[in-house]
Design a protein around this motif. Structure first.
Motif, short mmCIF file in Angstrom:
data_model
loop_
_atom_site.label_atom_id
_atom_site.label_comp_id
_atom_site.label_asym_id
_atom_site.label_seq_id
_atom_site.Cartn_x
_atom_site.Cartn_y
_atom_site.Cartn_z
N GLY A 388 0.78 -1.65 -0.08
CA GLY A 388 0.12 0.15 -0.26
C GLY A 388 1.15 1.15 -0.08
N MET A 389 2.22 0.91 1.51
CA MET A 389 3.05 2.06 0.40
C MET A 389 3.33 2.79 -0.69
N ARG A 390 4.31 1.44 -0.92
CA ARG A 390 5.30 1.79 -2.01
C ARG A 390 3.92 2.06 -3.19
N ASN A 391 2.08 1.83 -3.74
CA ASN A 391 1.65 2.19 -4.88
C ASN A 391 1.13 3.29 -5.35
N HIS A 392 0.84 3.89 -3.58
CA HIS A 392 0.86 5.45 -2.60
C HIS A 392 1.79 6.39 -2.45
N PRO A 393 3.09 6.39 -3.16
CA PRO A 393 4.44 7.55 -2.43
C PRO A 393 4.20 8.47 -1.76
N LEU A 394 2.83 9.59 -2.83
CA LEU A 394 2.05 10.82 -2.76
C LEU A 394 0.99 10.54 -2.03
N ASP A 395 -0.09 9.95 -1.26
CA ASP A 395 -0.48 10.26 -0.76
C ASP A 395 -0.51 10.65 1.22
N LEU A 396 -0.84 11.33 1.35
CA LEU A 396 -0.42 11.12 2.48
C LEU A 396 -1.21 10.63 3.75
N PRO A 397 -2.68 10.60 3.46
CA PRO A 397 -3.16 8.97 4.28
C PRO A 397 -2.81 8.40 4.55
N VAL A 398 -2.37 7.84 3.19
CA VAL A 398 -2.29 6.58 3.66
C VAL A 398 -0.70 6.30 3.61
N GLN A 399 0.93 6.58 3.84
CA GLN A 399 1.40 6.90 4.39
C GLN A 399 1.11 7.26 6.14
N PHE A 400 0.12 7.88 5.37
CA PHE A 400 0.11 8.33 7.51
C PHE A 400 0.02 7.32 8.27
N THR A 401 -1.31 6.37 7.88
CA THR A 401 -1.74 5.41 8.45
C THR A 401 -1.03 4.16 8.87
N ALA A 402 -0.05 4.14 7.18
CA ALA A 402 0.81 2.94 7.33
C ALA A 402 1.90 3.24 8.35
N SER A 403 2.24 3.93 8.81
CA SER A 403 3.69 3.60 9.02
C SER A 403 2.94 3.70 10.83
N ALA A 404 2.13 4.38 10.94
CA ALA A 404 1.44 3.87 11.86
C ALA A 404 0.53 2.26 12.44
N CYS A 405 0.61 1.39 10.95
CA CYS A 405 0.40 0.38 11.73
C CYS A 405 1.69 -0.55 11.41
N ALA A 406 2.74 0.37 11.01
CA ALA A 406 4.48 -0.69 10.61
C ALA A 406 4.60 -0.55 11.96
N LEU A 407 4.21 0.62 12.26
CA LEU A 407 4.97 0.95 14.15
C LEU A 407 4.41 -0.53 15.09
N ASN A 408 2.96 -0.95 14.94
CA ASN A 408 2.47 -1.78 15.61
C ASN A 408 2.10 -3.68 15.20
N LEU A 409 2.98 -3.53 14.18
CA LEU A 409 3.36 -4.89 14.19
C LEU A 409 4.34 -4.76 13.80
N THR A 410 5.49 -4.22 14.21
CA THR A 410 7.20 -4.75 14.43
C THR A 410 7.62 -3.90 15.72
N ARG A 411 6.75 -3.22 16.93
CA ARG A 411 7.21 -2.55 18.15
C ARG A 411 7.84 -4.18 18.83
N GLN A 412 8.60 -4.05 19.33
CA GLN A 412 8.96 -4.56 20.91
C GLN A 412 9.49 -5.54 20.16
N GLY A 413 9.60 -7.03 20.39
CA GLY A 413 10.10 -8.34 19.77
C GLY A 413 9.15 -8.46 18.70
N LEU A 414 8.13 -8.11 18.41
CA LEU A 414 7.53 -8.53 17.11
C LEU A 414 8.79 -8.28 15.96
N ALA A 415 9.21 -7.81 15.77
CA ALA A 415 10.29 -7.86 14.52
C ALA A 415 10.83 -8.23 14.69
N ARG A 416 11.77 -9.62 15.43
CA ARG A 416 12.39 -10.53 15.60
C ARG A 416 11.26 -11.04 14.18
N GLY A 417 10.55 -11.50 14.35
CA GLY A 417 9.84 -12.64 13.87
C GLY A 417 9.66 -12.03 12.04
#
Length: 606
Positions: A388-417
């Protein structure tokens, strides 16, 4: 290698998801953790060194050595990689002239090439598919069609033509699709495509799949000309439609061969065509896939009844509607649902709508809520976020929300998996977003004003939850995240603070503090012990930012001063026999917080 160079670091053991429970996630891990194919590595190396491998013609274009030739599949892939890397130009496209390359599947998405270069490089090949999505304005649609029609073989055999977001000069009417008699699939999404163009396209003798989403079509009656062969019709966001509801439904009723119909919409258009379509019993008898995402008045009951009357259905799109939450729609085997009720529906939506920014944003918002406190690794979901981020690089709402989702999915120990290559891609996309939006912080005043009503309701609801939890003496995760949400809403937001005060926020929070042991004065002295100081000192050096931050909380230091704890810190700092780490922690507290309490009347701080 990193482990051997840095023996203090533990090796990174990647544990793939259980294939029984998460087959897609397991496949993503295997794919991302596997090395690139030798063919891809070679193609990338060739493209990187293209000018060294080629000779330059008198006109400045490039050409491979005469004795070189490429198999058709390799040639197609070579072109696709060049296009994806932005390396396809008038200068480089010339390598596809002549017979060294034999192309069938041509991908020139977003390429900046001229009409002359397109004609010379591609129109002499025996093409069966052309993807010219969002190609540069130097190559307008009339020149694409003209170039294709210059080859008699292509006229009869080109099967798939994708022209999404391609440009059309104002003076080039109408478009002559009729000569491409072999076309089976045509997409003109977000193109300047009119009723007369639809009339021309509907005469194509082999047309089976048509996408006229977000075009200027006002009447779809011309589709009756191909009613006996059309199997797939996509009309997402047909914003200019002027037909009455009965007229529209009458045309759809005649398209009895349809197995896929997409009449999804933007939520703000508030179209009720899908609602009335669901009420029809004698319509779409062979339908397998129906997309009505973004439509209004959609209910679970209406969707269930429609599907039960058509048991062959395999997919329904319900994102940004009020449907998709019933047991039938969340558990029925063999039925895929793009919606927002659970992770499965959200992932389906991210996969199906990867090229539609309005739905990507909607799905990401739902994903953020679902993953706010996730404790399992979900590599397949993270990959969809990256797409989603790669397909819509200039769409601010997509980039902003996707960055928050990326944080949720990789925070603390989740990134190790997560596979390292996937994490690397996400990191690069985040940096790209920062580069594209360097001055963005949160919301501009205009956006804040639009959210004023929602802000009032949010503060009221959050305070009501806190009041209920406090009255019931319940300290659970709901209370924790409600407090955090209010904190974030009121931080540097005068409007939110105003609503907080006006809705008895202070009185409610006083009740919360009265139930907090750290705020009950008769218990505070029991907390000031050397063991507690040792523990707090160790937490100051935690790798987790939130842990170290709250360990140094100013309220706790104020309590220390009131109860003589400050002197205890001084003693710990001075005693040589105490653990050096504890001494360091005590010294950190004393030095870092002395300035915060200069106005506090205590000789211990003077």
């Amino acid at each position: 290698m990193v482990h051997f160079l840095h023996p203090g670091l533990s090796p990174r053991n990647l544990v793939p998801p259980d294939a029984q429970k998460d087959a897609v996630g397991c496949c993503v891990v295997q794919e991302e953790a596997s090395p690139y194919s030798l063919v891809n590595i070679c193609l990338h190396a060739m493209i990187e060194n293209l000018e060294k491998l080629c000779s330059e013609r008198p006109d400045g274009t490039l050409g491979f050595p005469e004795h070189w030739s490429f198999p058709q599949e390799v040639a197609d892939r070579f072109l696709a990689v060049m296009t994806s890397q932005g390396k396809l130009t008038d200068k480089t496209a010339s390598i596809f002239q002549g017979n060294q390359m034999k192309l069938k599947l041509v991908n020139i998405q977003k390429a900046k090439i001229s009409a002359a270069a397109f004609l010379k490089a591609f129109c002499h090949h025996k093409l069966i598919e052309l993807d010219a999505t969002a190609v540069h304005t130097d190559l307008p649609v009339p020149d694409i069609i003209s170039g294709l029609c210059s080859n008699g073989w292509i006229q009869q055999n080109l099967q798939c033509l994708l022209l999404d977001s391609a440009s059309i000069p104002p003076d080039s009417r109408p478009l002559f699709f009729g000569q491409l008699t072999g076309l089976r699939i045509l997409s003109v999404f977000s193109m300047c495509f009119h009723n007369e163009d639809l009339a021309s396209v509907s005469q194509l003798p082999r047309l089976e799949s048509l996408d006229i989403s977000n075009t200027l079509v006002t009447n779809i009656s011309a589709l009756l000309n191909c009613k006996d062969q059309l199997k797939s019709l996509t009309m997402h966001y047909l914003k200019c439609l002027t037909m009455t509801r009965p007229q529209f439904l009458a045309v759809i009723r005649e398209l009895r061969c349809l197995i896929h119909l997409d009449i999804s919409d933007h939520r703000h258009l508030r179209s009720d065509l899908a609602f009335h379509l669901l009420q029809q019993k004698d319509i779409l008898p062979n339908i397998v896939s129906l997309d009505i995402s973004g439509s209004t008045c959609i209910t679970d009951q209406a969707v269930e009844l429609f599907i039960q009357q058509r048991p062959a259905m395999q997919f329904v799109g319900l994102l940004a509607t009020d449907a998709g939450y019933s047991d039938f729609l969340t558990t029925k085997k063999g039925l895929r649902v793009a919606g927002g009720a659970n992770i499965s529906q959200i992932s389906e939506a991210l996969s199906r709508y990867r090229n539609r920014s309005c739905f990507v944003k909607e799905a990401l918002c739902r994903l953020f809520t679902e993953t706010f406190s996730v404790q399992i690794t979900m590599p397949a979901i993270l990959k969809l976020v990256a797409i989603g981020m790669r397909n819509h690089p200039l769409d601010l709402p997509v980039q902003f929300t996707a960055s928050a989702c990326a944080l949720n999915l990789t925070r603390q120990g989740l990134a190790r998996g997560m596979p390292v290559r996937l994490l690397s891609e996400v990191t690069c996309l985040l940096f790209k977003a920062l580069k594209n939006f360097p001055h963005y912080q949160q919301l501009s005043p205009e956006q804040t004003a639009q959210l004023e009503e929602e802000l009032v309701m949010a503060v009221k609801e959050l305070l009501a939850i806190i009041k209920q939890k406090t009255a019931e003496n319940l300290d659970d995760v709901t209370l924790l995240f409600t407090l955090k949400a209010l904190w974030n809403l009121t931080d540097e937001s005068p409007a939110a603070c105003k609503h907080f005060i006006e809705n008895q926020g202070l009185a409610i929070f006083i009740q919360v503090l009265e139930n907090n042991i750290a705020e009950v004065r008769e218990f505070s002295s029991r907390l000031v012990t050397e063991d507690m100081m040792r523990h707090i000192s160790s937490l100051l050096h935690s790798k987790e930012m939130e842990v170290s931050y709250f360990a140094a909380a100013s309220r706790y230091c104020q309590m220390l001063v009131e109860e003589g704890g400050w002197q205890l810190l001084c003693d710990i700092r001075e005693h040589g026999e105490v653990d050096p780490l504890v001494q360091q922690g005590a010294a950190s507290i004393l030095s870092d917080f002395r300035m915060h309490f200069l106005n506090y009347q205590s000789p211990a701080l003077c």
